[in-house]
Design a protein around this motif. Structure first.
Motif, mmCIF file in Angstrom:
data_model
loop_
_atom_site.group_PDB
_atom_site.id
_atom_site.type_symbol
_atom_site.label_atom_id
_atom_site.label_comp_id
_atom_site.label_asym_id
_atom_site.label_seq_id
_atom_site.Cartn_x
_atom_site.Cartn_y
_atom_site.Cartn_z
ATOM 1 N N LEU A 131 26.944 -28.335 38.256
ATOM 2 C CA LEU A 131 25.707 -27.572 38.336
ATOM 3 C C LEU A 131 25.999 -26.278 39.083
ATOM 4 O O LEU A 131 26.431 -26.298 40.237
ATOM 5 N N TYR A 132 25.790 -25.151 38.394
ATOM 6 C CA TYR A 132 25.978 -23.828 38.994
ATOM 7 C C TYR A 132 24.595 -23.253 39.307
ATOM 8 O O TYR A 132 23.695 -23.291 38.457
ATOM 9 N N ALA A 133 24.425 -22.728 40.515
ATOM 10 C CA ALA A 133 23.155 -22.145 40.945
ATOM 11 C C ALA A 133 23.391 -20.675 41.250
ATOM 12 O O ALA A 133 24.305 -20.325 42.010
ATOM 13 N N ALA A 134 22.562 -19.803 40.658
ATOM 14 C CA ALA A 134 22.800 -18.366 40.802
ATOM 15 C C ALA A 134 21.489 -17.591 40.795
ATOM 16 O O ALA A 134 20.505 -18.020 40.188
ATOM 17 N N THR A 135 21.517 -16.458 41.489
ATOM 18 C CA THR A 135 20.452 -15.467 41.377
ATOM 19 C C THR A 135 21.099 -14.206 40.832
ATOM 20 O O THR A 135 21.941 -13.599 41.502
ATOM 21 N N MET A 136 20.751 -13.832 39.614
ATOM 22 C CA MET A 136 21.379 -12.674 38.968
ATOM 23 C C MET A 136 20.342 -11.573 38.821
ATOM 24 O O MET A 136 19.794 -11.329 37.746
ATOM 25 N N ARG A 137 20.094 -10.908 39.963
ATOM 26 C CA ARG A 137 19.130 -9.810 40.046
ATOM 27 C C ARG A 137 19.753 -8.671 40.850
ATOM 28 O O ARG A 137 19.423 -8.491 42.031
ATOM 29 N N PRO A 138 20.669 -7.915 40.255
ATOM 30 C CA PRO A 138 21.275 -6.812 41.012
ATOM 31 C C PRO A 138 20.232 -5.767 41.392
ATOM 32 O O PRO A 138 19.261 -5.542 40.663
ATOM 33 N N ALA A 139 20.422 -5.159 42.561
ATOM 34 C CA ALA A 139 19.485 -4.126 43.009
ATOM 35 C C ALA A 139 19.447 -2.973 42.005
ATOM 36 O O ALA A 139 18.380 -2.435 41.692
ATOM 37 N N ASP A 140 20.621 -2.624 41.498
ATOM 38 C CA ASP A 140 20.701 -1.631 40.418
ATOM 39 C C ASP A 140 20.534 -2.394 39.110
ATOM 40 O O ASP A 140 21.505 -2.745 38.445
ATOM 41 N N ASN A 141 19.288 -2.662 38.750
ATOM 42 C CA ASN A 141 18.999 -3.587 37.648
ATOM 43 C C ASN A 141 19.186 -2.898 36.298
ATOM 44 O O ASN A 141 18.226 -2.570 35.592
ATOM 45 N N THR A 142 20.454 -2.704 35.931
ATOM 46 C CA THR A 142 20.810 -2.087 34.665
ATOM 47 C C THR A 142 21.627 -3.078 33.842
ATOM 48 O O THR A 142 22.182 -4.036 34.390
ATOM 49 N N PRO A 143 21.721 -2.876 32.523
ATOM 50 C CA PRO A 143 22.556 -3.771 31.714
ATOM 51 C C PRO A 143 23.998 -3.843 32.212
ATOM 52 O O PRO A 143 24.632 -4.902 32.155
ATOM 53 N N ILE A 144 24.526 -2.722 32.728
ATOM 54 C CA ILE A 144 25.912 -2.723 33.217
ATOM 55 C C ILE A 144 26.036 -3.598 34.456
ATOM 56 O O ILE A 144 26.947 -4.432 34.562
ATOM 57 N N ALA A 145 25.109 -3.440 35.404
ATOM 58 C CA ALA A 145 25.165 -4.244 36.633
ATOM 59 C C ALA A 145 24.958 -5.721 36.319
ATOM 60 O O ALA A 145 25.660 -6.592 36.858
ATOM 61 N N ARG A 146 24.001 -6.016 35.453
ATOM 62 C CA ARG A 146 23.772 -7.420 35.078
ATOM 63 C C ARG A 146 24.990 -7.988 34.362
ATOM 64 O O ARG A 146 25.352 -9.161 34.538
ATOM 65 N N GLY A 147 25.628 -7.175 33.533
ATOM 66 C CA GLY A 147 26.824 -7.625 32.825
ATOM 67 C C GLY A 147 27.971 -7.935 33.762
ATOM 68 O O GLY A 147 28.729 -8.883 33.532
ATOM 69 N N HIS A 148 28.108 -7.146 34.845
ATOM 70 C CA HIS A 148 29.163 -7.423 35.818
ATOM 71 C C HIS A 148 28.930 -8.771 36.496
ATOM 72 O O HIS A 148 29.872 -9.554 36.689
ATOM 73 N N GLN A 149 27.675 -9.050 36.877
ATOM 74 C CA GLN A 149 27.384 -10.337 37.502
ATOM 75 C C GLN A 149 27.650 -11.493 36.541
ATOM 76 O O GLN A 149 28.212 -12.524 36.928
ATOM 77 N N ALA A 150 27.235 -11.342 35.288
ATOM 78 C CA ALA A 150 27.461 -12.396 34.301
ATOM 79 C C ALA A 150 28.958 -12.617 34.074
ATOM 80 O O ALA A 150 29.408 -13.757 33.932
ATOM 81 N N ALA A 151 29.730 -11.536 34.054
ATOM 82 C CA ALA A 151 31.182 -11.665 33.851
ATOM 83 C C ALA A 151 31.818 -12.402 35.030
ATOM 84 O O ALA A 151 32.708 -13.242 34.847
ATOM 85 N N ASP A 152 31.370 -12.089 36.254
ATOM 86 C CA ASP A 152 31.882 -12.799 37.430
ATOM 87 C C ASP A 152 31.559 -14.292 37.340
ATOM 88 O O ASP A 152 32.405 -15.144 37.643
ATOM 89 N N LEU A 153 30.329 -14.606 36.938
ATOM 90 C CA LEU A 153 29.936 -16.012 36.844
ATOM 91 C C LEU A 153 30.751 -16.736 35.778
ATOM 92 O O LEU A 153 31.235 -17.850 36.001
ATOM 93 N N ARG A 154 30.940 -16.100 34.617
ATOM 94 C CA ARG A 154 31.734 -16.725 33.543
ATOM 95 C C ARG A 154 33.162 -16.993 34.005
ATOM 96 O O ARG A 154 33.715 -18.073 33.765
ATOM 97 N N SER A 155 33.771 -16.006 34.652
ATOM 98 C CA SER A 155 35.161 -16.173 35.097
ATOM 99 C C SER A 155 35.276 -17.309 36.099
ATOM 100 O O SER A 155 36.225 -18.112 36.049
ATOM 101 N N TRP A 156 34.319 -17.389 37.021
ATOM 102 C CA TRP A 156 34.351 -18.442 38.033
ATOM 103 C C TRP A 156 34.143 -19.810 37.397
ATOM 104 O O TRP A 156 34.821 -20.781 37.742
ATOM 105 N N MET A 157 33.231 -19.885 36.435
ATOM 106 C CA MET A 157 33.008 -21.154 35.754
ATOM 107 C C MET A 157 34.243 -21.581 34.969
ATOM 108 O O MET A 157 34.606 -22.762 34.969
#
Length: 268
Positions: A131-157
């Motif tokens: 079970l992975y728990a995450a809050t993916m709400r970057p302060a700079d709420n742009t597709p690029i910033a959200r994509g970076h968070q998603a990429a980090d989560l995918r790599s870690w998973m």
């Protein structure tokens, strides 16, 4: 007369897991005035895991999510990108009544203030799952910033899942279509875009997905989703706190699978 074959009769029943995703009242008075009622509601729902978003912990003060966990006799894992030495910390918490086999934390980068994501390897009726728990709400709420968070989560998973069935419980700023593209292989339990407390309205005017449980489609079947609502009290209106997803494992890995493999005789 219905006759079942021996193969059907012998087929084991796959375990079911109930996961709640909550946001507790934001004000001190809203929390203290309703916490007993919230605890009673969650005790009745009897979720296996409760993930609480937007948890604030003041220095020397109590943690609302961990108070709830203690009241329900669940474990509490507070996950924050803030240093433990900081007087005020913000994050999310995982409350569980299941056995935790492993846990870990990482950072998701998307802007100057990374958020923390947590992982718990749980035992559910002798089956293991992540079970992975995450809050993916970057302060700079742009597709690029959200994509970076998603990429980090995918790599870690990819580095930590060990091939086990996996779930993601979180609060997502991305629109649903973007979120599904970012996390291939995962299906939102709540299929329509959502917003805060379940209203069909975005915080920022966009179709953000909001709080949800994402399940691995090759490992889980969706049984039920239900809102979690606190009924109106003597001096308060009804409140939407979040939702609960009930999922059935379709691909189980026994908790002792590695031990059995090591104990098995080797073929020369």
């Amino acid at each position: 007369m219905l006759v079942l074959s021996f193969s059907v009769l012998a087929e084991p029943t796959m375990p079911v897991i109930k996961i709640a995703s909550l946001r507790l009242p934001a004000t001190e008075s809203g929390w203290t005035g309703n916490r007993d009622r919230i605890a009673a509601l969650m005790e009745e729902l009897h979720a296996d895991v409760i993930v609480v978003q937007d948890v604030s912990q003041a220095n020397g003060g109590s943690n609302p999510a961990c108070w709830l966990g203690s009241r329900l006799k669940y474990s509490c894992d507070f996950i924050s990108a803030d240093r433990p030495s900081q007087p005020d910390r913000h994050g999310h918490a995982v409350l569980s009544r299941l056995t935790t086999l492993e846990d870990a934390v990482t950072l998701l980068h998307g802007d100057l203030a990374p958020s923390a994501a947590g992982m718990q390897r749980l035992e559910l009726q002798r089956a293991r799952l992540n079970l992975y728990a995450a809050t993916m709400r970057p302060a700079d709420n742009t597709p690029i910033a959200r994509g970076h968070q998603a990429a980090d989560l995918r790599s870690w998973m990819d580095a930590t899942n060990d091939g086990l069935p996996s779930l993601i419980v979180g609060d997502f700023a991305a629109p649903t279509e973007e979120l599904v593209r970012q996390l291939p292989g995962f299906q939102p339990a709540r299929r329509n875009p959502s917003m805060r407390h379940g209203d069909a309205r975005s915080r920022n005017g966009n179709d953000e997905h909001g709080m949800d449980v994402l399940y691995q489609v090759r490992s889980f079947a969706d049984i039920r989703q239900q809102p979690i609502e606190l009924p109106a009290g003597d001096s308060s209106e009804a409140q939407r706190l979040g939702g609960m997803a009930t999922l059935r494992l379709t691909r189980a890995v026994p908790a002792d699978a590695n031990e059995e493999a090591q104990a098995a005789p080797q073929t020369p």
